[in-house]
Design an enzyme around this catalytic site. Structure first.
Site, mmCIF file in Angstrom:
data_model
loop_
_atom_site.group_PDB
_atom_site.id
_atom_site.type_symbol
_atom_site.label_atom_id
_atom_site.label_comp_id
_atom_site.label_asym_id
_atom_site.label_seq_id
_atom_site.Cartn_x
_atom_site.Cartn_y
_atom_site.Cartn_z
ATOM 1 N N SER A 18 -1.918 -8.555 4.419
ATOM 2 C CA SER A 18 -3.205 -9.138 4.048
ATOM 3 C C SER A 18 -3.150 -9.721 2.638
ATOM 4 O O SER A 18 -2.234 -9.435 1.861
ATOM 5 C CB SER A 18 -4.294 -8.064 4.116
ATOM 6 O OG SER A 18 -3.998 -7.006 3.214
ATOM 7 N N ASP A 46 5.878 -4.334 12.023
ATOM 8 C CA ASP A 46 6.791 -4.732 10.951
ATOM 9 C C ASP A 46 8.243 -4.488 11.360
ATOM 10 O O ASP A 46 9.129 -5.283 11.030
ATOM 11 C CB ASP A 46 6.484 -3.944 9.678
ATOM 12 C CG ASP A 46 5.058 -4.141 9.205
ATOM 13 O OD1 ASP A 46 4.518 -5.245 9.386
ATOM 14 O OD2 ASP A 46 4.475 -3.170 8.667
ATOM 15 N N ALA A 102 0.841 -1.203 0.000
ATOM 16 C CA ALA A 102 0.000 0.000 0.000
ATOM 17 C C ALA A 102 0.869 1.243 0.000
ATOM 18 O O ALA A 102 1.881 1.302 0.698
ATOM 19 C CB ALA A 102 -0.928 0.012 1.209
ATOM 20 N N ASN A 140 7.853 -3.161 4.640
ATOM 21 C CA ASN A 140 8.304 -2.469 5.851
ATOM 22 C C ASN A 140 9.359 -3.276 6.607
ATOM 23 O O ASN A 140 10.272 -2.711 7.214
ATOM 24 C CB ASN A 140 7.120 -2.177 6.764
ATOM 25 C CG ASN A 140 6.268 -1.031 6.266
ATOM 26 O OD1 ASN A 140 6.718 -0.199 5.476
ATOM 27 N ND2 ASN A 140 5.028 -0.979 6.726
ATOM 28 N N SER A 199 3.241 7.442 15.771
ATOM 29 C CA SER A 199 2.435 6.646 14.834
ATOM 30 C C SER A 199 2.749 5.170 15.049
ATOM 31 O O SER A 199 3.912 4.769 15.054
ATOM 32 C CB SER A 199 2.741 7.033 13.387
ATOM 33 O OG SER A 199 2.081 6.157 12.491
ATOM 34 N N LEU A 211 2.033 -7.095 22.079
ATOM 35 C CA LEU A 211 0.925 -6.663 22.928
ATOM 36 C C LEU A 211 0.844 -5.149 23.077
ATOM 37 O O LEU A 211 0.259 -4.652 24.034
ATOM 38 C CB LEU A 211 1.058 -7.318 24.314
ATOM 39 C CG LEU A 211 1.018 -8.847 24.321
ATOM 40 C CD1 LEU A 211 1.558 -9.384 25.642
ATOM 41 C CD2 LEU A 211 -0.401 -9.332 24.074
#
Length: 309
Positions: free
Chosen positions: A136, A252, A8, A39, A246, A221
């Site tokens: 995905s 990744d 993406a 990534n 962010s 987690l």
């Protein structure tokens, strides 16, 4: 090497408040070549290593994506597709410090296209190396795609690493992988029960190892830290305190640092420490900017001894 079949183009910006039905004036924007495996490769590059990033790309978005990745100096192979590479959109709400993430669906793949991705991967596999398949699956790609990746890695004596979710993850683990990095929700789905305590988390991660689903399980987690399960037992580490900008790409980065350290011959527990530091270092960066080696080394020194179970 890494494989990203559904990359993406990550667009990030900010606005004071996200309000329905309003035209929202945004601040400066940033564009990064995102997606799980890419990534991971970007992280390894930043840490001083090299990982070949194989990814599918198409359309004008795909052309921009390729230019950005090449500008970062990441070795890569693009598998052409007829569809247009997707975009993802992240908005930071500055008044609340909350982040809103809009992840678009990927383009429809033909059978010939996803099989071309597997063929490109197989040609590039290095015996004894690592194959990281992450992200995905776009429409048209079968649920067992990552299981097929794991099978190819095993065929060529490489270690398979998978980071995905849902049925695709379950199918890959049925094949058996070297390392898997589930979230708490994903781990709960895999073992078929709610995980409501630290001991539940430990037991579930160890269960995947005992089943033969994975040799290593790196459970992430978020602010609660991370757990590593292996044949040697289970350990837990907290995350170092950072000012989060962010969370995009933090998981990744965790995986990238883990694989990078493993490829250097480090023990999994030592590699795990670098992974935790890298995830936190990336969370302190804006947009989908990945961590730098100096940042990872500094945070790693702040980590305490792991808790053993």
């Amino acid at each position: 090497m890494t494989l990203t079949i559904n990359p993406a183009l990550d667009i990030s910006t900010s606005t004071p408040r996200v309000i329905r039905d309003h035209k929202l004036r945004c601040g400066a924007s940033r564009i990064d070549p995102g997606g799980g495996g890419v990534n991971v490769a970007r992280t390894i590059r930043n840490l001083g290593g090299d990982a070949l990033a194989i990814y599918a790309a198409g359309g004008l978005t795909g052309a921009t994506y390729r230019q950005l990745l090449e500008a970062e100096g990441v070795p890569s192979l693009a598998v052409p597709i007829a569809g247009t590479t997707r975009e993802s959109f992240t908005v930071d709400e500055t008044e609340s410090s909350e982040q809103f993430r809009f992840v678009l669906q990927g383009p429809e793949f033909s059978e010939a296209e996803w099989r071309a991705c597997l063929a490109t991967l197989e040609e590039a596999i290095v015996p004894g190396g690592y194959v990281v398949a992450s992200g995905s699956l776009p429409p048209g790609v079968p649920t067992d795609f990552y299981a097929q990746v794991a099978r190819l890695a095993h065929k060529h004596d490489a270690r398979s690493i998978v980071d995905t979710s849902g049925e695709a993850l379950a199918a890959a683990l049925a094949e058996g992988v070297y390392l898997v990095k589930p979230s708490l929700r994903e781990l709960s789905e895999l073992v078929g029960r709610a995980l409501t305590s630290e001991q539940d988390e430990v037991d579930a991660a160890a269960e995947l190892v005992a089943r033969g689903s994975a040799q290593l399980v790196g459970l992430t987690l978020g602010e609660a830290g991370a757990v590593l399960a292996s044949g040697s037992g289970v350990i837990r580490l907290p995350v170092p305190k950072v000012q989060v900008q962010s969370v995009v790409g933090a998981g990744d980065a965790f995986l990238g640092a883990f694989v990078w350290r493993l490829s250097q011959g480090l023990d999994p527990e030592l590699a795990f420490r670098s992974a935790v530091a890298a995830g936190s270092a990336t969370a302190a960066k804006p947009a989908t900017e990945m961590c730098a080696i100096a940042e990872v080394e500094a945070l790693e020194k702040l980590l305490p001894e792991a808790t053993r179970y």
